[in-house]
Write a protein that holds these residues in place. Sequence first.
Motif, short mmCIF file in Angstrom:
data_model
loop_
_atom_site.label_atom_id
_atom_site.label_comp_id
_atom_site.label_asym_id
_atom_site.label_seq_id
_atom_site.Cartn_x
_atom_site.Cartn_y
_atom_site.Cartn_z
N LEU A 30 7.54 -4.77 8.47
CA LEU A 30 5.98 -4.76 8.66
C LEU A 30 5.72 -2.92 8.62
O LEU A 30 4.65 -2.77 8.22
N TYR A 31 6.65 -2.41 9.34
CA TYR A 31 6.42 -0.82 9.28
C TYR A 31 6.48 -0.34 7.88
O TYR A 31 5.94 0.58 7.66
N GLY A 32 7.37 -1.06 6.95
CA GLY A 32 7.19 -0.48 5.65
C GLY A 32 6.24 -0.72 4.94
O GLY A 32 5.50 0.08 4.01
N VAL A 33 5.51 -1.77 5.11
CA VAL A 33 4.25 -2.29 4.51
C VAL A 33 3.09 -1.49 5.03
O VAL A 33 2.47 -0.87 4.10
N LEU A 34 3.28 -1.23 6.36
CA LEU A 34 2.07 -0.26 6.94
C LEU A 34 2.35 1.18 6.17
O LEU A 34 1.34 1.62 5.86
N THR A 35 3.47 1.81 6.02
CA THR A 35 3.54 3.10 5.50
C THR A 35 3.16 3.01 4.15
O THR A 35 2.34 4.11 3.55
N LEU A 36 3.58 2.08 3.43
CA LEU A 36 3.14 2.01 1.74
C LEU A 36 1.63 1.85 2.01
O LEU A 36 1.03 2.60 1.24
N GLY A 37 0.99 1.27 3.02
CA GLY A 37 -0.46 1.09 2.73
C GLY A 37 -1.21 2.52 3.18
O GLY A 37 -2.05 2.83 2.47
N TYR A 38 -0.50 3.09 4.01
CA TYR A 38 -0.90 4.64 4.56
C TYR A 38 -0.88 5.37 3.42
O TYR A 38 -2.10 6.03 3.21
N PHE A 39 0.13 5.44 2.56
CA PHE A 39 0.07 6.30 1.65
C PHE A 39 -0.89 6.09 0.32
O PHE A 39 -1.13 6.86 -0.38
N LEU A 40 -0.74 4.73 0.07
CA LEU A 40 -1.95 4.36 -0.94
C LEU A 40 -3.16 4.73 -0.62
O LEU A 40 -3.95 5.06 -1.53
N PHE A 41 -3.50 4.47 0.57
CA PHE A 41 -4.90 4.89 1.08
C PHE A 41 -4.83 6.35 1.07
O PHE A 41 -6.11 6.79 0.76
N LYS A 42 -3.94 7.32 1.35
CA LYS A 42 -4.37 8.75 1.24
C LYS A 42 -4.35 9.16 -0.52
O LYS A 42 -5.02 10.12 -0.50
N SER A 43 -3.65 8.38 -0.97
CA SER A 43 -3.61 8.94 -2.47
C SER A 43 -4.84 8.33 -3.14
O SER A 43 -5.33 9.06 -4.20
N GLY A 44 -5.44 7.37 -2.66
CA GLY A 44 -6.83 6.95 -2.93
C GLY A 44 -7.87 7.92 -2.72
O GLY A 44 -9.00 8.11 -3.48
N LYS A 45 -7.86 8.68 -1.68
CA LYS A 45 -8.82 9.54 -1.30
C LYS A 45 -8.93 10.79 -1.98
O LYS A 45 -9.78 11.57 -2.32
N LYS A 46 -7.62 10.87 -2.61
CA LYS A 46 -7.72 12.33 -3.48
C LYS A 46 -8.36 12.11 -4.75
O LYS A 46 -8.86 12.44 -5.54
#
Length: 138
Positions: A122-138
């Motif tokens: 669960l934490y792995g998926v949340l971490t991956l989603g966070y990084f994808l969200f951050k890279s999408g903002k750039k």
Amino acid sequence: MTWLGIGVLVIGIALLILVIVLIKPLLNLAGVLTSVQKTTDQLPQTVADLTSKTTEVMGTSVETLNQVNTRIKELSPLFYTVGNIGRATNRLSSLVVNVADETKVKTESANEFTTGKNLEGLYGVLTLGYFLFKSGKK
């Protein structure tokens, strides 16, 4: 001639032989004493020259020391600044080490929590989603 006359004659001849034998060493001694006199005649001038050269060297040394002291006084603020920067850097690095240690402790306790509750995925998926969200903002 009487015995007294013969004795005086023998003593005179002995003294004449002694003078003839001692002439050469006495002439050598006279030559040595003449050389010593010439050397000692030059000695006051040599001492005066040596004293003047020593005075010049000491004057130059004093000037050099004054220049060195002036340069050191000019560089002293720089040394103080470098020392202050060193102390500030030391404090900053100590602060970073403390923060890193605290983060490590917090991460270890969080890791133990996730391992104990079987929440790694669960934490792995949340971490991956966070990084994808951050890279999408750039």
